[in-house]
Design an enzyme around this catalytic site. Structure first.
Site, PDB file in Angstrom:
ATOM      1  N   ALA A 255      27.269  46.118  -3.430  1.00 35.35           N
ATOM      2  CA  ALA A 255      26.019  45.490  -3.858  1.00 35.35           C
ATOM      3  C   ALA A 255      26.145  44.987  -5.293  1.00 35.35           C
ATOM      4  O   ALA A 255      26.645  45.685  -6.171  1.00 35.35           O
ATOM      5  CB  ALA A 255      24.864  46.466  -3.741  1.00 35.35           C
TER       6      ALA A 255
ATOM      7  N   ASN B 226      28.508  40.209   8.293  1.00 31.85           N
ATOM      8  CA  ASN B 226      27.212  40.714   7.823  1.00 31.85           C
ATOM      9  C   ASN B 226      27.008  40.253   6.391  1.00 31.85           C
ATOM     10  O   ASN B 226      27.800  40.596   5.497  1.00 31.85           O
ATOM     11  CB  ASN B 226      27.151  42.241   7.898  1.00 31.85           C
ATOM     12  CG  ASN B 226      25.751  42.757   7.566  1.00 31.85           C
ATOM     13  OD1 ASN B 226      24.911  42.929   8.431  1.00 31.85           O
ATOM     14  ND2 ASN B 226      25.512  42.981   6.276  1.00 31.85           N
TER      15      ASN B 226
ATOM     16  N   ARG C 175      19.859  22.468   6.059  1.00 32.49           N
ATOM     17  CA  ARG C 175      20.045  21.102   5.602  1.00 32.49           C
ATOM     18  C   ARG C 175      21.193  20.425   6.342  1.00 32.49           C
ATOM     19  O   ARG C 175      21.929  21.061   7.112  1.00 32.49           O
ATOM     20  CB  ARG C 175      20.280  21.102   4.094  1.00 32.49           C
ATOM     21  CG  ARG C 175      19.025  21.514   3.301  1.00 32.49           C
ATOM     22  CD  ARG C 175      19.337  21.831   1.852  1.00 32.49           C
ATOM     23  NE  ARG C 175      19.992  20.713   1.189  1.00 32.49           N
ATOM     24  CZ  ARG C 175      20.605  20.822  -0.005  1.00 32.49           C
ATOM     25  NH1 ARG C 175      20.639  21.994  -0.635  1.00 32.49           N
ATOM     26  NH2 ARG C 175      21.184  19.779  -0.543  1.00 32.49           N
TER      27      ARG C 175
ATOM     28  N   SER D 191      24.439  43.592  -0.585  1.00 30.83           N
ATOM     29  CA  SER D 191      23.276  42.891  -1.135  1.00 30.83           C
ATOM     30  C   SER D 191      23.563  42.326  -2.514  1.00 30.83           C
ATOM     31  O   SER D 191      24.234  42.959  -3.341  1.00 30.83           O
ATOM     32  CB  SER D 191      22.076  43.839  -1.207  1.00 30.83           C
ATOM     33  OG  SER D 191      21.717  44.261   0.080  1.00 30.83           O
TER      34      SER D 191
ATOM     35  N   GLN E 185      13.334 -14.193   5.435  1.00 30.67           N
ATOM     36  CA  GLN E 185      12.077 -14.884   5.112  1.00 30.67           C
ATOM     37  C   GLN E 185      11.927 -14.833   3.592  1.00 30.67           C
ATOM     38  O   GLN E 185      11.516 -13.827   3.029  1.00 30.67           O
ATOM     39  CB  GLN E 185      10.894 -14.214   5.811  1.00 30.67           C
ATOM     40  CG  GLN E 185       9.591 -14.973   5.654  1.00 30.67           C
ATOM     41  CD  GLN E 185       8.413 -14.251   6.300  1.00 30.67           C
ATOM     42  OE1 GLN E 185       8.437 -13.037   6.473  1.00 30.67           O
ATOM     43  NE2 GLN E 185       7.365 -14.995   6.636  1.00 30.67           N
TER      44      GLN E 185
ATOM     45  N   ASP F 218       7.714  -1.373  11.448  1.00 33.73           N
ATOM     46  CA  ASP F 218       6.864  -0.271  10.970  1.00 33.73           C
ATOM     47  C   ASP F 218       6.050   0.342  12.104  1.00 33.73           C
ATOM     48  O   ASP F 218       5.037   0.989  11.860  1.00 33.73           O
ATOM     49  CB  ASP F 218       5.944  -0.735   9.837  1.00 33.73           C
ATOM     50  CG  ASP F 218       4.989  -1.845  10.258  1.00 33.73           C
ATOM     51  OD1 ASP F 218       5.052  -2.278  11.425  1.00 33.73           O
ATOM     52  OD2 ASP F 218       4.180  -2.279   9.419  1.00 33.73           O
TER      53      ASP F 218
ATOM     54  N   TYR G  50      21.582  32.042  -0.031  1.00 33.09           N
ATOM     55  CA  TYR G  50      22.009  30.647  -0.015  1.00 33.09           C
ATOM     56  C   TYR G  50      23.464  30.559   0.415  1.00 33.09           C
ATOM     57  O   TYR G  50      24.332  31.237  -0.159  1.00 33.09           O
ATOM     58  CB  TYR G  50      21.840  30.007  -1.392  1.00 33.09           C
ATOM     59  CG  TYR G  50      22.455  28.640  -1.502  1.00 33.09           C
ATOM     60  CD1 TYR G  50      21.859  27.537  -0.893  1.00 33.09           C
ATOM     61  CD2 TYR G  50      23.640  28.435  -2.207  1.00 33.09           C
ATOM     62  CE1 TYR G  50      22.423  26.281  -0.982  1.00 33.09           C
ATOM     63  CE2 TYR G  50      24.212  27.181  -2.302  1.00 33.09           C
ATOM     64  CZ  TYR G  50      23.597  26.104  -1.678  1.00 33.09           C
ATOM     65  OH  TYR G  50      24.170  24.855  -1.757  1.00 33.09           O
TER      66      TYR G  50
ATOM     67  N   ASN H 248      28.369  27.237  -5.166  1.00 38.31           N
ATOM     68  CA  ASN H 248      29.289  26.173  -4.761  1.00 38.31           C
ATOM     69  C   ASN H 248      29.411  25.026  -5.751  1.00 38.31           C
ATOM     70  O   ASN H 248      30.252  24.154  -5.585  1.00 38.31           O
ATOM     71  CB  ASN H 248      28.875  25.612  -3.393  1.00 38.31           C
ATOM     72  CG  ASN H 248      27.454  25.075  -3.389  1.00 38.31           C
ATOM     73  OD1 ASN H 248      26.599  25.544  -4.138  1.00 38.31           O
ATOM     74  ND2 ASN H 248      27.187  24.101  -2.534  1.00 38.31           N
TER      75      ASN H 248
ATOM     76  N   ARG I  41       0.814  -1.221   0.000  1.00 38.01           N
ATOM     77  CA  ARG I  41       0.000   0.000   0.000  1.00 38.01           C
ATOM     78  C   ARG I  41       0.845   1.268   0.000  1.00 38.01           C
ATOM     79  O   ARG I  41       0.314   2.361  -0.245  1.00 38.01           O
ATOM     80  CB  ARG I  41      -0.942  -0.019   1.209  1.00 38.01           C
ATOM     81  CG  ARG I  41      -2.174  -0.886   1.006  1.00 38.01           C
ATOM     82  CD  ARG I  41      -3.073  -0.873   2.229  1.00 38.01           C
ATOM     83  NE  ARG I  41      -2.588  -1.774   3.267  1.00 38.01           N
ATOM     84  CZ  ARG I  41      -3.081  -1.827   4.490  1.00 38.01           C
ATOM     85  NH1 ARG I  41      -4.041  -0.993   4.855  1.00 38.01           N
ATOM     86  NH2 ARG I  41      -2.592  -2.684   5.373  1.00 38.01           N
TER      87      ARG I  41
END
Length: 420
Positions: A391, A345, A301, A373, A74, A104, A334, A354, A17
């Protein structure tokens, strides 16, 4: 627990299922395979001997087991009684209590299993069942009792008549057995007429008819009994486990502004007086220090480490990176495969590029650097202590910026700051 306790973990099922090519027990609950929770339970209860019965795609499940877990295969999935029979040769010289667990069932708690084992051993039972009472018991086997309220059997729902389906006391599947009596009862289990499978639950009726003592321990929190058979069950288990994880963190001094919209995997570590805002995802192998502010809409992550007093604001993703104390990154960006120094900062929209299409590269940002920025750092690259980017700057790979230098443009180039 005592050395005369062994556990058999049933993990052979295909889980049709789930509609997946993965074995069911490899599907994750809060960032970890559901099997891991059962293995953790065995370790916490300190059961000395453990056998896992594998079947469907056992080559994928076996690497998930620890070194101390013996394995039985089994080959044909002929039911739970047959699975237990396959495990018994691994316990050939063992005498004592055999605990049956299911891979489970990730929501079982340590105190529940300890209570079950304690009752079974102290009362010298042939079998002790973990039971629960449900208002809507659909899907579960029903506990049958005689006129003296003694357990006399278990009937699976698909084999139950209308009266039996009305019984609200259900079998969770978790059972303690006296090993020798289990072996004798298994020898008398016959194949079910409908599916030609051998049910472990049939041993309960066999033991009763032989005059053996069969008892039960009631499960107070029925959520613990949830077995995962579908993606719907998986989502429900995730919700229950997530609530447990979040509540445990809050009890240790972490502020979670909205527990219902904060998703933290098992194994993540968060220090006291840190605040986690809504719609934040924190995976396992993430460590966050004290007095941090994370979120909303942040994704940390695996391999992300935040030291104390770090601020990560809206719409930020961090992976395989260490961010040192006092660093601020308040608006979308990121950071991947990076080592970020103290009191840096990082302006809005900054990105560490990367990945070059073939492999990942590292970025080093030293103490007190200031990234304007929309700065893009193309790894591998190093930003020196106290250096600044204007920036929209693009610092190309291997263009390391010396300490204290100011760079602007595409590609970024050094500028002289006039002083009076």
């Amino acid at each position: 627990m005592k050395n005369n306790i062994a556990v058999i973990i049933l993990a052979a099922g295909k889980g049709e299922r789930m509609k997946s090519r993965l074995p069911k027990v490899a599907h994750q609950v809060c960032g970890r395979p559901m099997l891991f929770y059962v293995l953790d339970l065995v370790r916490r209860v300190k059961i000395g001997r453990a056998v896992a019965v594998l079947g469907y795609k056992h080559e994928l499940v076996r690497p998930l087991l620890g070194r101390n877990i013996k394995v039985a295969i089994q080959g044909q999935l002929l039911g739970t009684a047959d699975a237990v029979k396959k495990a018994l040769p691994q316990l050939k010289n063992f005498k004592g209590t055999v605990l049956i667990l299911y891979a489970d069932n990730p929501l079982l708690k340590e105190e529940t299993i300890k209570k079950l084992l304690k009752y079974h051993i102290e009362n010298n039972c042939a079998a002790t069942l973990l039971t629960a009472k449900l208002d809507k018991p659909e899907g579960y086997g029903r506990i049958l009792r005689d006129e003296y309220s003694s357990i006399c059997g278990i009937v699976e729902e698909k084999d139950a008549d209308d009266f039996q389906k009305g019984i609200k006391e259900i079998n969770t599947g978790i059972i303690c057995f006296d090993k020798d009596k289990l072996v004798r009862a298994l020898a008398q289990v016959k194949a079910n007429n409908r599916k030609k499978e051998y049910y472990l639950t049939d041993t309960v009726g066999i033991l009763y008819r032989k005059g053996n003592l069969v008892e039960s321990v009631n499960l107070g929190d029925v959520d613990e009994a949830l077995g995962i058979n579908s993606r719907v069950d998986l989502a429900k288990a995730n919700g229950i486990m997530q609530k447990r994880i979040n509540e445990a963190l809050m009890k240790e001094g972490v502020t979670i502004v909205d527990s219902g919209s904060t998703f933290i995997s098992q194994g993540a570590k968060i220090g006291r007086d840190t605040t986690i805002y809504p719609f934040t995802v924190i995976e396992s192998d993430v460590k966050i220090g004290k007095h941090c502010y994370v979120g909303p809409f942040v994704h940390l992550r695996c391999g992300s480490y935040l030291d104390d007093n770090v601020v990560l604001g809206n719409f930020i993703e961090v992976v395989r990176s260490r961010i040192s104390s006092g660093t601020l990154m308040k608006h979308f960006g990121y950071i991947g495969d990076a080592a970020v120094g103290h009191a840096v900062n990082i302006g809005a929209g900054c990105v560490t590029a990367n990945f070059d299409g073939k492999q990942k590269h590292t970025t080093v940002i030293k103490d007190r650097a200031f990234l304007g920025s929309d700065t893009i750092l193309v790894a591998p690259v190093k930003i020196g202590r106290g250096a600044k980017t204007g920036a929209g700057s693009v610092v190309v790979k291997n263009q390391n910026i010396p300490d204290g230098e100011v760079v602007v443009g595409i590609p970024a180039r050094s500028i002289k700051i006039k002083t009076r």
